[in-house]
Design an enzyme around this catalytic site. Sequence first.
Site, PDB file in Angstrom:
ATOM      1  N   TRP A 106       0.834  -1.223   0.000  1.00 17.59           N
ATOM      2  CA  TRP A 106       0.000   0.000   0.000  1.00 17.59           C
ATOM      3  C   TRP A 106       0.852   1.249   0.000  1.00 17.59           C
ATOM      4  O   TRP A 106       0.513   2.236  -0.660  1.00 17.59           O
ATOM      5  CB  TRP A 106      -0.987  -0.010   1.160  1.00 17.59           C
ATOM      6  N   ASP A 174      -1.711   6.678   6.342  1.00 21.88           N
ATOM      7  CA  ASP A 174      -2.788   5.766   5.965  1.00 21.88           C
ATOM      8  C   ASP A 174      -3.022   4.860   7.177  1.00 21.88           C
ATOM      9  O   ASP A 174      -2.123   4.119   7.576  1.00 21.88           O
ATOM     10  CB  ASP A 174      -2.308   4.957   4.745  1.00 21.88           C
ATOM     11  N   LYS A 198     -12.293  -1.843   6.709  1.00 16.62           N
ATOM     12  CA  LYS A 198     -11.467  -2.740   7.517  1.00 16.62           C
ATOM     13  C   LYS A 198     -11.969  -2.740   8.964  1.00 16.62           C
ATOM     14  O   LYS A 198     -12.277  -3.779   9.522  1.00 16.62           O
ATOM     15  CB  LYS A 198      -9.992  -2.307   7.498  1.00 16.62           C
TER      16      LYS A 198
HETATM   17  C1  LIG Z   1      -7.278  -1.708   2.141  1.00 15.23           C
HETATM   18  C2  LIG Z   1      -6.212  -0.706   2.194  1.00 15.23           C
HETATM   19  C3  LIG Z   1      -6.104   0.304   1.228  1.00 15.23           C
HETATM   20  C4  LIG Z   1      -7.030   0.388   0.041  1.00 15.23           C
HETATM   21  O1  LIG Z   1      -8.245   0.881   0.452  1.00 15.23           O
HETATM   22  P1  LIG Z   1      -9.424   1.233  -0.561  1.00 15.23           P
HETATM   23  O2  LIG Z   1     -10.409   1.849   0.371  1.00 15.23           O
HETATM   24  O3  LIG Z   1      -9.858  -0.047  -1.184  1.00 15.23           O
HETATM   25  O4  LIG Z   1      -8.897   2.195  -1.560  1.00 15.23           O
HETATM   26  C5  LIG Z   1      -5.106   1.239   1.360  1.00 15.23           C
HETATM   27  N1  LIG Z   1      -4.256   1.197   2.391  1.00 15.23           N
HETATM   28  C6  LIG Z   1      -4.326   0.245   3.350  1.00 15.23           C
HETATM   29  C7  LIG Z   1      -3.351   0.258   4.481  1.00 15.23           C
HETATM   30  C8  LIG Z   1      -5.304  -0.729   3.278  1.00 15.23           C
HETATM   31  O5  LIG Z   1      -5.382  -1.665   4.217  1.00 15.23           O
END
Ligand SMILES: *Cc1c(COP(=O)(O)O)cnc(C)c1O
Length: 365
Positions: A106, A174, A198
């Site tokens: 990511w 993030d 998540k």
């Molecule tokens: C799942 C995830 C993403 C992607 O998220 P989307 O909402 O599908 O764009 C980005 N960063 C992390 C750390 C993730 O776990």
Amino acid sequence: MRVYNFSPGPSCLPLEVLEKAAAEMTDANGSGQSVMEMSHRSKDFKPIIEKTENLFRELMNIPDNYKILFLQGGASLQFAMVPLNLAASETPCEKKKAAYIDTGIWSDKAIKEGVKYAAVEVRASSKDKAYSYIPKAPAAQPGDVYYHITLNNTIVGTKWDTIPDTGSVPLVSDISSSILSEPLDVSKFGILYAGAQKNLGPAGTTIVIIREDLIGKAPDWTPIMLRYDTHASEGSMYNTPPCYGIYMIGLVLEWIKNLGGVEAIAKINREKAGLFYDYLDSSKMFYSPVEKQFRSLMNIPFIPRENDEAKKAELEARFVKEAAAAGLINLAGHRLVGGMRASIYNAMPIDGVKALIDFMKKFEG
Ligand SMILES: *Cc1c(COP(=O)(O)O)cnc(C)c1O
């Protein structure tokens, strides 16, 4: 029968939350409508978005000089919005400098998107050891407009054990897969963002927590929907927000509050992850590929101790199939890491983790 769902996302939600949503499905708060049918500007919806925002402020202890935005496009859109709003210039080829730490797939995606709008400098990476650790974070440099990290690495199962000190350079993170899993000092960050699917609710809502002085820096050519100031000045109502997602997140936050808040859920999370890592570290068949200091509480990959590739693949396939038959689903690992992975977000009950360990002990024979 409900299964134990170890999916990395979208992932399981607390049963109580689903039952409350079901009970309110056709008539929310005596309005005679589902939340899905309400105008986002109605008197019925206003208390719903306000409740969700207030619960975020309370549970995460978010200071008053931060805005909470309810956006769409997932965490993936933030990979572009952050550099667009903070590092792009009126002349698109004049990009400002931004620091990134590469700790997994990511982060890598954030970097690849970031280079389009920022002069990205990758200051450290753990790619040399298959992202099995978190590298030391070098100090921010003069001229950096932000410093980006991925706090919890969903695919490889690592997390930052300490928050780097970037001085006056805004730290951006993030936190898609760790939001509200443990206490976090929001004041150390300029921007935090997370896709909801998540640890917060259904897919479709993205949470952005942004310090006010970072709003309003986007160049004029930035699409209006991709500007933080557009959403901040309209209370996330410039256009139709993801209303039902915001409502569901509110129910999840209420559930966390009723459990005793983030400290209480963190205690449960540490216990759950502790049980699983203790088992893995004593297992003769599986191991954790992650250095102990950096192990995630939320996403736990585990790999068979088997060197023969064909036998390993057979074992993995049989494991995932037999686990699913036992009501333990979505345990396949990410294709880039291999092996298996158990995602044990806030909503995974400790009994689910115990059931998985029991299954694995039997599987080992
Ligand atoms: C799942 C995830 C993403 C992607 O998220 P989307 O909402 O599908 O764009 C980005 N960063 C992390 C750390 C993730 O776990």
